[in-house]
Design a protein around this motif. Structure first.
Motif, PDB file in Angstrom:
ATOM      1  N   LEU A 115     -13.471  -9.735   3.573  1.00 23.05           N
ATOM      2  CA  LEU A 115     -12.734  -8.442   2.551  1.00 23.05           C
ATOM      3  C   LEU A 115     -13.106  -9.479   1.134  1.00 23.05           C
ATOM      4  O   LEU A 115     -12.968 -11.013   1.598  1.00 23.05           O
ATOM      5  CB  LEU A 115     -11.324  -9.023   2.498  1.00 23.05           C
ATOM      6  N   ASN A 126      -1.276  -4.537  -7.804  1.00 26.98           N
ATOM      7  CA  ASN A 126      -2.022  -3.493  -7.537  1.00 26.98           C
ATOM      8  C   ASN A 126      -1.965  -2.364  -7.937  1.00 26.98           C
ATOM      9  O   ASN A 126      -1.695  -1.348  -7.739  1.00 26.98           O
ATOM     10  CB  ASN A 126      -2.509  -3.410  -6.499  1.00 26.98           C
ATOM     11  N   LYS A 179      -4.440   3.727   3.390  1.00 24.50           N
ATOM     12  CA  LYS A 179      -3.890   1.894   3.257  1.00 24.50           C
ATOM     13  C   LYS A 179      -5.060   2.240   2.378  1.00 24.50           C
ATOM     14  O   LYS A 179      -4.373   1.519   1.210  1.00 24.50           O
ATOM     15  CB  LYS A 179      -4.674   1.505   4.216  1.00 24.50           C
ATOM     16  N   LEU A 180      -6.154   1.894   2.185  1.00 22.81           N
ATOM     17  CA  LEU A 180      -6.442   1.495   0.923  1.00 22.81           C
ATOM     18  C   LEU A 180      -6.390   2.616  -0.262  1.00 22.81           C
ATOM     19  O   LEU A 180      -6.338   2.435  -1.828  1.00 22.81           O
ATOM     20  CB  LEU A 180      -8.491   1.731   1.125  1.00 22.81           C
ATOM     21  N   LEU A 239      -5.154 -10.502  -5.331  1.00 23.26           N
ATOM     22  CA  LEU A 239      -5.674  -8.832  -4.543  1.00 23.26           C
ATOM     23  C   LEU A 239      -5.574 -10.006  -3.235  1.00 23.26           C
ATOM     24  O   LEU A 239      -5.744  -8.932  -2.124  1.00 23.26           O
ATOM     25  CB  LEU A 239      -6.018  -8.749  -5.801  1.00 23.26           C
ATOM     26  N   CYS A 240      -6.776 -10.770  -3.140  1.00 26.17           N
ATOM     27  CA  CYS A 240      -7.255 -11.355  -2.232  1.00 26.17           C
ATOM     28  C   CYS A 240      -5.832 -11.137  -0.425  1.00 26.17           C
ATOM     29  O   CYS A 240      -5.971 -11.073   0.126  1.00 26.17           O
ATOM     30  CB  CYS A 240      -8.532 -12.417  -2.012  1.00 26.17           C
ATOM     31  N   LEU A 294      -3.498   2.001  -2.181  1.00 27.16           N
ATOM     32  CA  LEU A 294      -3.361   0.456  -2.806  1.00 27.16           C
ATOM     33  C   LEU A 294      -4.096   0.455  -4.752  1.00 27.16           C
ATOM     34  O   LEU A 294      -3.702   0.117  -5.273  1.00 27.16           O
ATOM     35  CB  LEU A 294      -4.855  -0.214  -2.158  1.00 27.16           C
ATOM     36  N   GLN A 301      -2.888  -6.566   5.285  1.00 21.86           N
ATOM     37  CA  GLN A 301      -2.639  -5.796   5.158  1.00 21.86           C
ATOM     38  C   GLN A 301      -3.084  -5.088   6.412  1.00 21.86           C
ATOM     39  O   GLN A 301      -2.691  -3.764   6.761  1.00 21.86           O
ATOM     40  CB  GLN A 301      -2.736  -4.444   3.602  1.00 21.86           C
ATOM     41  N   CYS A 357       0.370  -1.116  -0.043  1.00 22.50           N
ATOM     42  CA  CYS A 357      -0.213  -0.126   0.211  1.00 22.50           C
ATOM     43  C   CYS A 357       0.709   1.549  -0.452  1.00 22.50           C
ATOM     44  O   CYS A 357       0.221   2.284   0.140  1.00 22.50           O
ATOM     45  CB  CYS A 357      -0.749  -0.164   0.941  1.00 22.50           C
ATOM     46  N   LEU A 376      -4.380  -8.160   0.061  1.00 23.26           N
ATOM     47  CA  LEU A 376      -4.362  -7.615   1.148  1.00 23.26           C
ATOM     48  C   LEU A 376      -4.941  -8.115   2.814  1.00 23.26           C
ATOM     49  O   LEU A 376      -5.082  -7.251   3.636  1.00 23.26           O
ATOM     50  CB  LEU A 376      -5.638  -6.828   0.324  1.00 23.26           C
TER      51      LEU A 376
END
Lengths: 156, 947
Positions: free
Chosen positions: B926, B832, B877-878, B939-940, B881, B946, B713, B943
């Protein structure tokens, strides 16, 4: 390489000092003080190695004298211990049953023998015969002149 | 006075030495020396010309006086005169005096150099040797200037006597070390290498020291020495003990030369030539075999010489780190020595095993000796052996044995020698932190440390426990409870009071429900220690009290009472008085809201290298022996991060003292922990806690990916750091292209040589059935040399061809000192990074969401929160990303939804994300839906680690 070699008595009296790298007199005095206190404080039957700053200190006691050799960190402790022993053997061979007094009264000889064995902190010659041959050769050169000096001494 | 045994016998000198020895006091000695000095001075100044013998005698007396530790300020000239005497003994004393007492009086140096020049050209080998010894003993720049070109000639001339060659080789080495710029390589260099083949063992012994030093500095020019050294070694190793005559030492053939040969080989990687390598391996095996043979002599010299070679061979095996078979044999051999009756061997075995512990091939084998090592720690009589045992335990520690080792070290601490306690404390603290799986164990360990060896627990250690407790909410309650119990002890160390004060001030509320530790009980307990503590601790306690007022309004009256009393508010110490006055005022005038804001719980500490580790490194010095640099750095990687030098007490103060800065309260917490590199870490904005990534100890050759996950991130920061090297990255991405700047910083004062970096895209990229290159990474080569303290930069151009899940690998190789360092890191290039944020309305979002409804398109994970669940942190964080964070989309305002498109060269992949936090359960769910299933999965995976 070796950094320095010190010989001192059990009372901490320095008998020989050889420095293989340039050092100020102040530094030398400090090292001598550190080494004597550190080594003399060791218990009997401890190991012969110590860490001191970034150096390894190898020491061994022969009768009343301590031999204390500092080597760089990556050097081999056991072989350094045998450097000390070989030097003792060379002294012994020259003086015949060497004792502390021989080294006190003939300190210059102790330095000459060391110079034939080690130079600049590295071993020049490991063979006892070879080292003794060069020392004896220089003694031969001395014997030739000895009567002449003796006379001078009588008048001086 | 004993009879002089041999030689010339300078009577006057013997008498003088005897007189000195008979002196009863220091004063008498000085008096006698002064008398002698006066006598010598008058002789030197007298009208009568002194003959050579008298000159020699007086110079020798001066030398003796100097060696006794007295200053000598004359006689140099007379000594120089002796140099040109044609009597050997006079010359010899002259040279000895110069060697011991030379000063840089330039006039004198010129004269000395003249005399040396004459002797060097005298063709008399004894005189030549004397001159060479003198150059080597003095080794000054002036001498190098005068003789650096002459000596190589003497060394390689065909008619030079062997003894002169030996002196010349070592003399040249000395000059090379003082003034490498003056010793020019030339045609003589190749002839020097061939001295390894010389018939005379003495010449080889002397020459090899020179060759080793030259090889370290110019490995390429001297690499032919490898095969010569191997064949020489092989001849020695296979010779019978009598073959080498006087070069056999107590039945061991040429031990000094063997050690030197093995040391020379350690300047190089394993020989590439198969035959040479085979021969060498054979030698090493023979050496290992000989260790098992019965000794040929009972003398300790025999076993020392034999084992010296063995240890040097083991060092070479460790240096190569490529022959698992030999490594394990070496380890077994050392294992035998661990129980040897010779203390020296036990000591060396412990020391040598420390380096073996860092090799992936032998780490496990070393671990099998744990009981013996623990036993050594408990029972060895010699403190330096115990110290080595402690070092080894530290080096062999990994997740599997951490609890045992830490427990043993703790119990050893109770009786440990004072000289090593502080270091032991640091080691325990580091291991406890490094291998803490559950942090309650960590907290227990540190509190035990304080209990057992409180005096040796430095600030760094107790700061650290506080940093960790602050940063990890799962351990706060436990810490509060434990420290509360520890404080019950009638006598507890002041450091315990500090930790207790701080932790209860922050988290006392977590245990306040229990009537046995109600707010007032907590306060009274802390305050009962107050009067026994020093000023800094009292200051800390006052801060804890004001925090109590905020946490527990019911304690306000009691605490105000305490603050108001004369011993606080009129304390003669300015700091204490100021705190008392300000806290009292603050608690009386500020509203509850203001108070709550000012005295809010401390924010997490930013990522930093563990300050304890830094302290240990400092203590051990640059030549740290026991813990190999690289290994150390690799294992610690990004695991341990905290607030560095900043003391928690002062940080707490920043909240309350913001308006009136006092000397100890300057700190606006975060800012004082400034980023250290050219690639700044975004310390405050993205608190990606990485404790949970503390993986098991990575073996030395494994890839380091501790840093990797921290960069999912974020784009900038320190990727890797150990004692030697810091690697910072800055990166930017646009569409399917990216550019990454790597900054390699040399943290030492020594040059890194042969510095190379390579980037490879491993695993699926190459082995993929369709062999599609998924990521195209172009590197520009870096400089081959990184000077001490310097930083160099490298640029990577990255193109994303299609979606990928393996990260590219960065491999770094360089030489530091003699040793080759090899390091592999995962480069934080993740899928990402190629996100384009997509803004969309709630309606569009749900429409897209429904379209991506095939089961493979969705990836979902439910996981426990590893980090703070704070809204702002999550948002940051998002955004980091790379997606757009969409407001007002999810009917539940607690949830977060994001949308973005991943740009690859071949296609675009649309992605939708939903993150549902559950604050009570400290859990997240998530969900990802992407137009390509592999992307959802990847991605899963990324993330889930994180949050």
């Amino acid at each position: 390489m070796m950094r320095f070699l010190l010989l001192f008595s059990r009372q901490g009296k320095l008998r020989l000092q050889k420095w293989f790298t340039p050092m100020s007199e102040r530094e030398k005095k400090k090292i001598i003080r550190d080494m004597t206190t550190m080594v003399l404080a060791r218990q009997p039957r401890s190991c012969n190695f110590l860490h001191w700053k970034d150096l390894k200190v190898i020491y061994k006691r022969y009768a009343s004298l301590y031999f204390c050799l500092a080597i760089e960190n990556q050097e081999n402790e056991l072989i350094a211990l045998e450097v000390i022993h070989r030097y003792v053997e060379l002294l012994d061979k020259y003086f015949g049953n060497v004792c502390e007094l021989d080294i006190i009264f003939n300190f210059e000889k102790a330095y000459f023998i060391l110079d034939e064995f080690l130079i600049g902190g590295e071993i020049q010659e490991t063979s006892k015969q070879m080292v003794n041959r060069s020392i004896e050769a220089s003694d031969m050169l001395q014997e030739d002149d000895i009567s002449e000096w003796y006379e001078v001494e009588l008048f001086g | 006075m004993p009879a002089v045994s041999k030689g010339d016998g300078m009577r006057g000198l013997a008498v003088f030495i005897s007189d000195i020895r008979n002196c009863k006091s220091k004063e008498a000695e000085i008096k006698r020396i002064n008398k002698e000095l006066a006598n010598i001075r008058s002789k030197f100044k007298g009208d009568k010309a002194l003959d050579g013998y008298s000159k020699k005698k007086y110079v020798c007396k001066l030398l003796f006086i100097f060696l006794l530790g007295h200053d000598i300020d004359f006689g140099h000239m007379e000594a120089v005169n002796l140099l040109s005497s044609n009597k050997y003994t006079e010359k010899q004393i002259g040279y000895l005096f110069i060697s011991v007492l030379v000063n840089s009086n330039s006039e004198l140096i010129r004269l000395i150099n003249n005399a040396i020049k004459n002797d060097l050209s005298s063709r008399n080998p004894t005189f030549m040797c004397l001159a060479l010894h003198c150059i080597a003993n003095v080794g000054s720049r002036e001498m190098a200037e005068a003789f650096a070109s002459e000596i190589p000639r003497i060394l390689v001339a065909g008619d030079t006597m062997d003894s002169v060659k030996q002196s010349a080789a070592l003399c040249l080495l000395r000059l090379y070390k003082t003034s490498p710029d003056l010793v020019l390589m030339g045609e003589w260099t190749s002839r020097v290498v061939h001295l390894l083949n010389d018939q005379h063992m003495g010449v080889v012994t002397a020459a090899i020291s020179l060759i080793t030093c030259l090889s370290q500095k110019n490995p390429d020019e001297f690499k032919t020495c490898v095969s010569l050294a191997v064949s020489r070694l092989s001849r020695i190793v296979s010779s019978a003990s009598t073959d080498l005559q006087d070069y056999t030492y107590y039945f061991v053939p040429a031990p000094w030369l063997s050690c030197k040969l093995l040391r020379l080989l350690q300047c190089y990687p394993p020989p590439e030539d198969g035959a040479v390598k085979g021969r060498l391996v054979e030698c090493l095996e023979t050496i290992l075999n000989k260790a098992q043979e019965p000794p040929k002599s009972k003398k300790v010299q025999h076993s020392n010489a034999k084992n010296a070679i063995l240890f040097e061979a083991i060092s070479l095996i460790i240096h190569y780190d490529s022959e698992p078979n030999l490594l394990v044999r070496a380890c077994n051999q050392l294992g035998q020595f661990l129980q040897h009756r010779e203390t020296n061997l036990r000591y060396l075995a412990l020391e040598s095993m420390c380096t073996l512990a860092s090799s992936e091939f032998s780490h496990e084998a070393v671990k099998t000796h744990i009981e013996t090592v623990i036993n050594a720690l408990k029972t060895e009589r010699d403190v330096s052996v115990r110290q080595r045992a402690a070092d080894l335990l530290y080096a062999m520690c990994d997740r599997s044995n951490a609890k045992q080792i830490v427990a043993e070290m703790l119990s050893y601490l109770e009786t440990a020698d004072y000289s090593i306690r502080e270091e032991m404390v640091l080691k325990v603290a580091i291991l406890a932190e490094k291998y803490a799986v559950d942090y309650s164990w960590y907290v227990d360990t540190i509190l035990n440390l304080i209990r057992i060896a409180g005096d040796y627990v430095s600030e760094e250690v107790w700061y650290r426990v506080i940093q960790i407790v602050i940063n990890r909410d799962d351990v706060q309650g436990y810490a509060a409870k434990t420290v509360f119990e520890a404080l019950q002890a009638p006598a507890c160390h002041e450091n315990m009071v500090k930790v207790g004060g701080y932790i209860l001030g922050e988290f006392g509320n977590l245990i306040a429900g229990d009537p046995r530790s109600s707010p007032l009980v907590q306060f009274n307990l802390l305050h009962s220690k107050f009067h026994l503590c020093s000023v800094p601790t009292r200051a800390l306690l006052l801060s804890a009290y004001i925090k109590f007022i905020n946490l527990f309004p019911e304690t306000k009256a009691t605490i105000q009472e305490v603050l108001r009393c004369d011993s606080q508010i009129r304390n003669s110490d300015v700091e204490l008085q100021q705190r008392a006055v300000e806290y009292l005022k603050l608690s009386s005038i500020a509203s509850t809201d203001v108070l709550a804001t000012v005295l809010e719980e401390m924010p997490p500490f930013p990522e930093r290298e563990s300050s304890i580790l830094a302290k240990l490194k400092k203590k051990k010095g640059p030549g740290a022996v026991s813990v190999p640099d690289l290994e150390d750095g690799k294992r610690e990687g990004g695991e341990l991060n905290g607030g560095g030098e900043r003391g928690p007490d002062s940080a707490a103060m920043s909240a309350s003292n913001a308006s009136t800065p006092s000397p100890s309260a300057d700190l606006l917490g975060m800012r004082s922990a400034a980023p250290m590199s050219a690639a700044p870490t975004s310390a405050g904005s993205l608190l990606v806690d990485v404790f949970s990534e503390a993986g098991p100890a990575a073996p030395s050759a494994a890839v380091n990916d501790d840093g990797f996950l921290r960069f999912v991130c974020k784009n900038n920061g320190v990727l890797f750091e150990n004692q030697l090297l810091q690697i910072g990255i800055k990166s930017e991405y646009r569409q399917n292209l990216g550019r990454m700047y790597l900054f390699y910083g040399n943290k030492t004062s020594v040059q890194f040589a042969s510095f190379t970096t390579t980037v490879s895209c491993p695993g699926e990229l190459q082995s993929h059935i369709l062999s599609i290159l998924r990521l195209n990474v172009q590197t520009k080569p870096v400089e081959p040399v990184v000077e001490g303290g310097a930083q160099i930069q490298q640029v990577l151009n990255i193109e994303c061809l299609t979606d990928f899940s393996e990260a590219p690998l960065l491999n770094i190789k360089f030489r530091y000192g003699g040793a080759l360092q090899n390091l592999s890191l995962k480069l934080p290039v993740t899928i990402n990074k190629f996100f384009q944020p997509t803004e969309m309305t709630s309606h569009d979002f749900f429409q897209r969401w429904k379209q991506l409804s095939q089961p493979q398109q969705e990836a979902q994970k439910i996981f426990k929160a590893n980090h703070s669940m704070d809204t702002e942190v999550l948002k940051a964080k998002l955004l980091g990303l790379g997606t757009a964070l969409l407001d007002d989309v999810d009917p539940n305002p607690e949830n977060y939804v994001c949308a973005g498109v991943i740009q690859t060269k071949g296609q675009q992949v649309g992605c939708l994300l939903r993150l549902e936090p559950n604050g009570q359960a400290q859990m997240y769910r998530l969900t990802l839906r992407c137009s390509k299933d592999s992307v959802s999965l990847r991605l899963c995976e990324l993330l889930a680690q994180q949050f």
